[in-house]
Design a protein around this motif. Structure first.
Motif, PDB file in Angstrom:
ATOM      1  N   LEU A 531       0.825  -1.210   0.000  1.00 50.07           N
ATOM      2  CA  LEU A 531       0.000   0.000   0.000  1.00 50.07           C
ATOM      3  C   LEU A 531       0.859   1.260   0.000  1.00 50.07           C
ATOM      4  O   LEU A 531       0.580   2.213  -0.728  1.00 50.07           O
ATOM      5  CB  LEU A 531      -0.929  -0.023   1.216  1.00 50.07           C
ATOM      6  N   GLY A 532       1.935   1.254   0.791  1.00 51.97           N
ATOM      7  CA  GLY A 532       2.833   2.421   0.836  1.00 51.97           C
ATOM      8  C   GLY A 532       3.510   2.668  -0.498  1.00 51.97           C
ATOM      9  O   GLY A 532       3.626   3.815  -0.948  1.00 51.97           O
ATOM     10  N   ASP A 533       3.942   1.582  -1.161  1.00 55.67           N
ATOM     11  CA  ASP A 533       4.588   1.746  -2.470  1.00 55.67           C
ATOM     12  C   ASP A 533       3.612   2.313  -3.500  1.00 55.67           C
ATOM     13  O   ASP A 533       3.971   3.176  -4.318  1.00 55.67           O
ATOM     14  CB  ASP A 533       5.114   0.391  -2.957  1.00 55.67           C
ATOM     15  N   ALA A 534       2.362   1.844  -3.447  1.00 59.55           N
ATOM     16  CA  ALA A 534       1.366   2.339  -4.401  1.00 59.55           C
ATOM     17  C   ALA A 534       1.051   3.819  -4.151  1.00 59.55           C
ATOM     18  O   ALA A 534       0.925   4.609  -5.095  1.00 59.55           O
ATOM     19  CB  ALA A 534       0.094   1.494  -4.307  1.00 59.55           C
ATOM     20  N   LEU A 535       0.935   4.159  -2.884  1.00 60.51           N
ATOM     21  CA  LEU A 535       0.660   5.567  -2.557  1.00 60.51           C
ATOM     22  C   LEU A 535       1.816   6.475  -2.968  1.00 60.51           C
ATOM     23  O   LEU A 535       1.606   7.579  -3.477  1.00 60.51           O
ATOM     24  CB  LEU A 535       0.390   5.710  -1.054  1.00 60.51           C
TER      25      LEU A 535
END
Length: 599
Positions: A531-535
């Motif tokens: 999720l952090g990488d996508a954000l």
């Protein structure tokens, strides 16, 4: 050391010169003839009174009279002020008055011209000399006199005739008895012809030469050179703005506002040298040439900050446009109180240049003041208002800097406002601390204004010039973010990663061959990492688009890959309050909100 205003007619009366040599300077006794009569207990100047003293010379024998002839008087019409400074010129006007009915004046011929009063001077004696008489000779450091002049008595009116003389006197430091010495020939009631020397006196204490604190010429030239360089820099910035005024970067930065800021800074810099010019005109122009332009430049900066805050802090993310006239309106409203403060002060207490005593009795500096205690009130209002606006600007700029703006302008404005704030905190108190040193104060003000103006213009203009020169791709269309066209043009390229959001493959449902991720009370670390990488990838694309730059293919591909990976990961997640699930029977996705603690 002395000068005289009026016709210079020195006496050539041989008998006066002979009588002049009859007195011994130290003892006041004649070298020949009878002794001077004892001094009478009257109100003459030798005992501190205002009355004149008369000496009568008959056949070269000088005698002091118990009182001057009837109807004779000496008046001072103008004397130096109570506070006298060395090396300054002071006018002294004195008048002799006689009664022609009781005392007949005999004119004396001087170089073919007849004078009633052939000799009139101002003689000054240091108090350590003792009794100052008309017969004391000029001695350096002890006594000196003006050039003698001559004059005639006025026509007989109301039993009086008079003659007025004016001398310009200049002193050395010390305490002086100053006598107006007038000589004339006359015949008294006894019918005896004689020469009369009349003296009236005033006492003055002379301070050392007036010391006026001012900015040295070398310092003025140095500061002028610094200001000239700063003005040249602003001229170049203005030329860049004007040259690229049709460029998208300049247009979307409100090119006219940038020009107004540059011109206001230029005017403020040109007004700084007036602080070192001690004239009434400079006194009147100082606030209007420096303070008001500086406030207007800062108000325009605040207006741009307000514009960014309005544009980027809208919850619906709608593309809105704020015209330049609105920014100018905000800047004018912020500058108007300063104009009113200075305007009312100028109307109620017109400023004037005057010398103010500092440090000691003979040290002065020029101050531009209205001569009223109300000046402190107006200065307090000015400082209070400037402080409020500066703090408010810092607050709004700090909020705007956290938003994504075109060309990161919010961060540059924040830097400019913080620079002005820091300089104000340093320069303003320091200027008050060196109020009695105009040279240091002038240096501080010059450097402070120069750094504030050049720092602000540099932070606002130079990054835009750098972007223009670098030829960066832009995605700007009338103030709106142009995401559709940019993405389509980039997706026409071939490659293994050429994937758009519209053509993304449908997520593969979780099956027996794929691990199920159990979610109970906290999001697992693997999901949080994805999720952090996508954000991060998504924010990079959004930020660049919002900043007005063209979308880059690598950034878009990375974003698509990260979103796909996140989608696949979320498909594998099962929210189970019992921490149990099966490959096919579990509920796909989330059926309730999960608030991770480490996002």
């Amino acid at each position: 050391m002395w000068s005289f205003l009026g016709p210079e007619k020195p006496s050539s009366d041989a008998r006066f010169r002979m009588a002049h040599r009859q007195l011994d300077v130290a003892s006041n006794k004649p070298r020949t003839g009878p002794a001077i009569a004892p001094r009478p207990a009257t109100d003459t100047y030798d005992i501190g009174g205002p009355a004149p003293i008369c000496w009568k010379t008959v056949d070269s024998i000088v005698s002091r009279l118990a009182s001057c002839p009837a109807g004779l008087a000496v008046e001072f019409l103008q004397t130096p002020p109570t506070t006298v400074f060395a090396n300054d010129d002071y006018l002294t006007t004195y008048k002799i008055i006689i009664d022609p009915l009781s005392w007949r004046v005999i004119p004396v011929n001087e170089n073919g011209t007849s004078y009633d009063v052939p000799h009139a001077i101002i003689r000054s004696c240091r108090n350590k000399v003792g009794f100052c008489t008309p017969f004391i000779e000029d001695m350096p450091g002890l006594s000196f006199s003006t050039l003698p002049v001559a004059g005639n008595l006025s026509a007989f009116q109301q039993n009086r005739s008079s003659s007025t003389f004016t001398s310009s006197v200049k002193f050395e430091p010390g305490s002086y008895t100053n006598i107006a010495h007038l000589q004339l020939w006359g015949r008294d009631a006894t019918g005896e012809d004689a020469k009369y020397d009349i003296a009236a006196a005033f006492v003055r204490d002379v301070l050392p030469a007036r010391k006026i604190l001012a900015v040295a010429p070398a310092v003025q030239y140095t500061m002028a050179a610094i200001i000239a360089l700063a003005c040249l820099f602003l001229a170049l910035c203005f030329a860049c703005i004007f040259h690229w005024r049709s460029h998208k970067i300049m247009r979307f930065s409100q090119v006219n506002i940038l020009m107004y800021m540059t011109v206001a800074g230029f005017v403020a810099l040109c007004g700084v040298p007036l602080a070192a010019v001690n004239t009434q005109e400079a006194c009147s122009l100082r606030p209007w040439m420096t303070i008001i332009p500086l406030n207007f430049m800062f108000a325009l900066l605040f207006g741009k900050t307000w514009r960014i805050f309005r544009l980027m802090n809208n919850k619906q993310l709608k593309a809105i446009r704020i015209k330049e006239t609105y920014v100018l309106y905000v800047a004018f409203l912020l500058t108007l109180p300063e104009i009113l403060i200075h305007g009312f002060y100028f109307l109620l207490f017109p400023p004037r240049l005057q010398l103010t005593r500092v440090i000691n009795d003979y040290t002065f500096l020029f101050e531009c003041t209205g001569g009223s205690p109300a000046k402190n009130i107006f200065d307090g209002l000015h400082l209070a208002y400037a402080t409020i606006i500066l703090l408010l600007g810092c607050y709004v700029a700090d909020k705007s800097a956290s938003l994504t703006t075109l060309f990161n302008e919010g961060k540059y404005i924040l830097f400019a406002i913080y620079t002005c704030f820091v300089l104000s905190v340093i320069i303003v108190p320091a200027s008050f601390a060196v109020a009695t040193d105009p040279q240091t104060g002038f240096i501080l003000r010059t450097l402070g204004v120069t750094l504030a103006v050049t720092g602000t213009i540099s932070a606002i203009i130079l990054p835009k010039v750098n972007l223009i020169l670098s030829g960066v791709d832009l995605s700007l269309d009338d103030g709106k973010t142009n995401t559709t066209n940019t993405i389509k043009s980039n997706n026409t390229q071939s490659g293994s990663k050429a994937t758009s959001a519209s053509t993304m493959a449908a997520p593969t449902p979780a099956g027996p061959a794929r691990d199920i991720i159990q979610v109970k009370n906290r999001v697992p670390s693997a999901v949080m990492e994805t999720l952090g990488d996508a954000l991060t990838a998504g924010n990079k694309v959004v930020d660049r688009q919002m900043q007005g730059f063209a979308l880059q293919r690598p950034d878009w591909d990375t974003c698509v890959d990260q979103v796909r990976s996140l989608n696949e990961t979320l498909q594998r997640c099962v929210l189970n309050s019992n921490a149990q699930g099966t490959a096919n029977g579990g509920t796909s996705g989330f059926s309730a909100k999960v608030a991770p603690s480490n996002i």
